[in-house]
Design an enzyme around this catalytic site. Structure first.
Site, PDB file in Angstrom:
ATOM      1  N   ALA A   7       0.871  -1.177   0.000  1.00 57.47           N
ATOM      2  CA  ALA A   7       0.000   0.000   0.000  1.00 57.47           C
ATOM      3  C   ALA A   7       0.907   1.227   0.000  1.00 57.47           C
ATOM      4  O   ALA A   7       2.067   1.154   0.423  1.00 57.47           O
ATOM      5  CB  ALA A   7      -0.879  -0.013   1.246  1.00 57.47           C
TER       6      ALA A   7
ATOM      7  N   GLU B 135      -0.669  -9.468  -0.669  1.00 58.46           N
ATOM      8  CA  GLU B 135      -2.101  -9.736  -0.477  1.00 58.46           C
ATOM      9  C   GLU B 135      -2.837  -9.809  -1.816  1.00 58.46           C
ATOM     10  O   GLU B 135      -3.710 -10.654  -2.006  1.00 58.46           O
ATOM     11  CB  GLU B 135      -2.711  -8.641   0.426  1.00 58.46           C
ATOM     12  CG  GLU B 135      -2.223  -8.768   1.868  1.00 58.46           C
ATOM     13  CD  GLU B 135      -2.612  -7.575   2.731  1.00 58.46           C
ATOM     14  OE1 GLU B 135      -2.286  -6.427   2.353  1.00 58.46           O
ATOM     15  OE2 GLU B 135      -3.233  -7.779   3.787  1.00 58.46           O
TER      16      GLU B 135
ATOM     17  N   GLU C  37       4.142  -5.088   7.305  1.00 57.67           N
ATOM     18  CA  GLU C  37       3.339  -4.037   7.957  1.00 57.67           C
ATOM     19  C   GLU C  37       3.770  -3.754   9.389  1.00 57.67           C
ATOM     20  O   GLU C  37       3.758  -2.601   9.827  1.00 57.67           O
ATOM     21  CB  GLU C  37       1.840  -4.419   7.944  1.00 57.67           C
ATOM     22  CG  GLU C  37       1.189  -4.309   6.582  1.00 57.67           C
ATOM     23  CD  GLU C  37       1.332  -5.555   5.728  1.00 57.67           C
ATOM     24  OE1 GLU C  37       2.124  -6.456   6.081  1.00 57.67           O
ATOM     25  OE2 GLU C  37       0.641  -5.626   4.693  1.00 57.67           O
TER      26      GLU C  37
ATOM     27  N   GLY D 200       0.451  -5.071   0.666  1.00 59.78           N
ATOM     28  CA  GLY D 200      -0.709  -5.178  -0.224  1.00 59.78           C
ATOM     29  C   GLY D 200      -0.386  -5.899  -1.525  1.00 59.78           C
ATOM     30  O   GLY D 200      -1.278  -6.459  -2.157  1.00 59.78           O
TER      31      GLY D 200
HETATM   32  N1  COA Z   1       4.560   3.214  -0.686  1.00 60.47           N
HETATM   33  C1  COA Z   1       4.956   4.389  -1.207  1.00 60.47           C
HETATM   34  N2  COA Z   1       6.104   4.544  -1.875  1.00 60.47           N
HETATM   35  C2  COA Z   1       6.890   3.465  -2.004  1.00 60.47           C
HETATM   36  C3  COA Z   1       6.550   2.215  -1.496  1.00 60.47           C
HETATM   37  C4  COA Z   1       5.314   2.109  -0.804  1.00 60.47           C
HETATM   38  N3  COA Z   1       4.877   0.955  -0.304  1.00 60.47           N
HETATM   39  N4  COA Z   1       7.538   1.339  -1.770  1.00 60.47           N
HETATM   40  C5  COA Z   1       8.455   2.014  -2.461  1.00 60.47           C
HETATM   41  N5  COA Z   1       8.081   3.309  -2.598  1.00 60.47           N
HETATM   42  C6  COA Z   1       8.790   4.386  -3.287  1.00 60.47           C
HETATM   43  C7  COA Z   1       9.983   4.900  -2.485  1.00 60.47           C
HETATM   44  O1  COA Z   1       9.569   5.830  -1.503  1.00 60.47           O
HETATM   45  C8  COA Z   1      10.815   5.506  -3.584  1.00 60.47           C
HETATM   46  O2  COA Z   1      10.241   6.747  -3.920  1.00 60.47           O
HETATM   47  P1  COA Z   1      11.194   8.060  -4.124  1.00 60.47           P
HETATM   48  O3  COA Z   1      12.113   7.667  -5.254  1.00 60.47           O
HETATM   49  O4  COA Z   1      10.235   9.135  -4.484  1.00 60.47           O
HETATM   50  O5  COA Z   1      11.911   8.244  -2.838  1.00 60.47           O
HETATM   51  C9  COA Z   1      10.582   4.581  -4.760  1.00 60.47           C
HETATM   52  O6  COA Z   1       9.358   3.900  -4.480  1.00 60.47           O
HETATM   53  C10 COA Z   1      11.673   3.533  -4.941  1.00 60.47           C
HETATM   54  O7  COA Z   1      11.787   2.827  -3.721  1.00 60.47           O
HETATM   55  P2  COA Z   1      13.189   2.665  -2.931  1.00 60.47           P
HETATM   56  O8  COA Z   1      12.872   2.441  -1.493  1.00 60.47           O
HETATM   57  O9  COA Z   1      14.092   3.789  -3.261  1.00 60.47           O
HETATM   58  O10 COA Z   1      13.751   1.338  -3.616  1.00 60.47           O
HETATM   59  P3  COA Z   1      14.787   0.301  -2.977  1.00 60.47           P
HETATM   60  O11 COA Z   1      15.189  -0.583  -4.083  1.00 60.47           O
HETATM   61  O12 COA Z   1      15.838   1.004  -2.202  1.00 60.47           O
HETATM   62  O13 COA Z   1      13.909  -0.557  -1.919  1.00 60.47           O
HETATM   63  C11 COA Z   1      11.970  -1.775  -1.159  1.00 60.47           C
HETATM   64  C12 COA Z   1      12.855  -1.364  -2.370  1.00 60.47           C
HETATM   65  C13 COA Z   1      10.739  -2.502  -1.713  1.00 60.47           C
HETATM   66  C14 COA Z   1      12.755  -2.701  -0.253  1.00 60.47           C
HETATM   67  C15 COA Z   1      11.551  -0.489  -0.408  1.00 60.47           C
HETATM   68  O14 COA Z   1      11.019   0.447  -1.335  1.00 60.47           O
HETATM   69  C16 COA Z   1      10.500  -0.729   0.643  1.00 60.47           C
HETATM   70  O15 COA Z   1      10.809  -1.257   1.710  1.00 60.47           O
HETATM   71  N6  COA Z   1       9.222  -0.327   0.361  1.00 60.47           N
HETATM   72  C17 COA Z   1       8.163  -0.411   1.315  1.00 60.47           C
HETATM   73  C18 COA Z   1       7.669  -1.818   1.460  1.00 60.47           C
HETATM   74  C19 COA Z   1       6.552  -1.891   2.477  1.00 60.47           C
HETATM   75  O16 COA Z   1       6.735  -1.681   3.657  1.00 60.47           O
HETATM   76  N7  COA Z   1       5.339  -2.237   1.991  1.00 60.47           N
HETATM   77  C20 COA Z   1       4.220  -2.460   2.819  1.00 60.47           C
HETATM   78  C21 COA Z   1       3.406  -1.259   2.991  1.00 60.47           C
HETATM   79  S1  COA Z   1       2.015  -1.653   4.038  1.00 60.47           S
END
Ligand code: COA
Length: 260
Positions: free
Chosen positions: A66, A114, A134, A111
């Site tokens: 999400a 999910e 989460e 999500g």
């Molecule tokens: N919601 C909003 N934005 C998200 C996102 C999410 N769930 N997951 C990634 N993004 C965005 C980042 O903020 C970043 O945006 P920016 O370039 O404007 O800063 C962009 O996507 C790229 O992500 P980034 O974190 O730089 O990539 P990465 O390769 O370093 O890491 C992940 C990849 C997936 C490990 C990391 O993005 C992450 O942990 N995301 C969240 C996962 C999460 O907790 N999901 C559950 C939500 S309930």
């Protein structure tokens, strides 16, 4: 119909839905969720579509969860409404009346995991990662992850994933039964389409009723589930497809199903 955050293409009975916010790793904001709902309602009602494949744009993410910037400002009442609406959309996908294959091309977190679990079958590319992170954000899964994950992989493994928030590799997801198949990323869509075509060779009503028996049966006692199965089995016996399928076998030729 055209969407801002999704694209949809159709070829030979297979609809391919691609979630397109690659700059945010295809995170599910409310716009994506609303468009997914509208898109799947339309696919449900389109008899020309026999199987749907869902994937994410780019080579890095299926859906990274999400949208955390929306989660950050959620009120309690808004959080509940968002969870209920998301559960409805994923419920629509699970009970679409036709198979939905998740082609998981990278991160399937929160999500995203999910969404993949609401699909009928899951194929993952070797670089895919699955997880329910989460708790790391101080929340719990809200799109039915606490319900679908234990049903897919068992309570113990589900709790391990949900409580640690740590992702698993595609191979580990395969080992625990979270995905059906792992393939190289270059072959992901070809494999998903091949699986779709295998299912499409079978009686469409039989496929639909089998999914109904499994999905609804899972909510019932075993005795009630068996009763439902027998009723749907009887319903199959009223169809032209059952006559054609059985006759074709006895005449040693491929069946030509019409979905009636
Ligand atoms: N919601 C909003 N934005 C998200 C996102 C999410 N769930 N997951 C990634 N993004 C965005 C980042 O903020 C970043 O945006 P920016 O370039 O404007 O800063 C962009 O996507 C790229 O992500 P980034 O974190 O730089 O990539 P990465 O390769 O370093 O890491 C992940 C990849 C997936 C490990 C990391 O993005 C992450 O942990 N995301 C969240 C996962 C999460 O907790 N999901 C559950 C939500 S309930």
């Amino acid at each position: 119909m055209s969407y801002e955050t999704l694209t949809q293409e159709e070829r030979e009975g297979i609809a391919i839905v691609t979630i397109r916010r690659p700059e945010k790793l295809n995170a599910l904001n409310q716009k994506v969720m609303k468009e997914l709902h509208a898109c799947f309602e339309q696919l449900r009602d389109d008899d020309a579509v026999r199987v749907v494949i869902v994937t994410g744009a780019g080579e890095k993410a299926f859906v990274a969860g999400a949208d955390i910037s929306e989660l950050a400002v959620l009120t309690p009442v808004g959080g509940r409404a968002m969870s209920l609406a998301g559960q409805r959309t994923l419920g629509l996908i699970e009970n679409l009346g036709k198979p939905v294959i998740a082609a998981v091309n990278g991160y399937a977190l929160g999500g995203g995991c999910e969404l993949a679990m609401a699909c009928t079958l899951r194929i993952a590319s070797e670089n895919a990662r699955f997880g329910q992170p989460e708790v790391k954000l101080g929340i719990i899964p809200g799109y039915a992850g606490t319900q679908r994950l234990p049903r897919l992989v068992g309570k113990g493994r589900a709790l391990e994933l949900i409580l640690t928030g740590e992702p698993v590799t595609a191979q580990e997801a395969y080992r625990i039964g979270l995905v059906n198949l792992v393939v190289p990323q270059s072959g992901l869509m070809t494999s998903a389409e091949a699986l779709a075509r295998k299912i499409m060779a079978n009686g469409p009503l039989a496929v639909r009723f089998a999914m109904e028996a499994v999905n609804h049966g899972a909510e019932m006692t075993v005795a009630e589930g068996q009763f439902l199965e027998a009723t749907l089995f009887g319903l199959c016996c009223t169809t032209e497809d059952k006559n054609e399928g059985t006759r074709a076998f006895l005449e040693k030729r491929p069946a030509k199903f019409v979905g009636k």
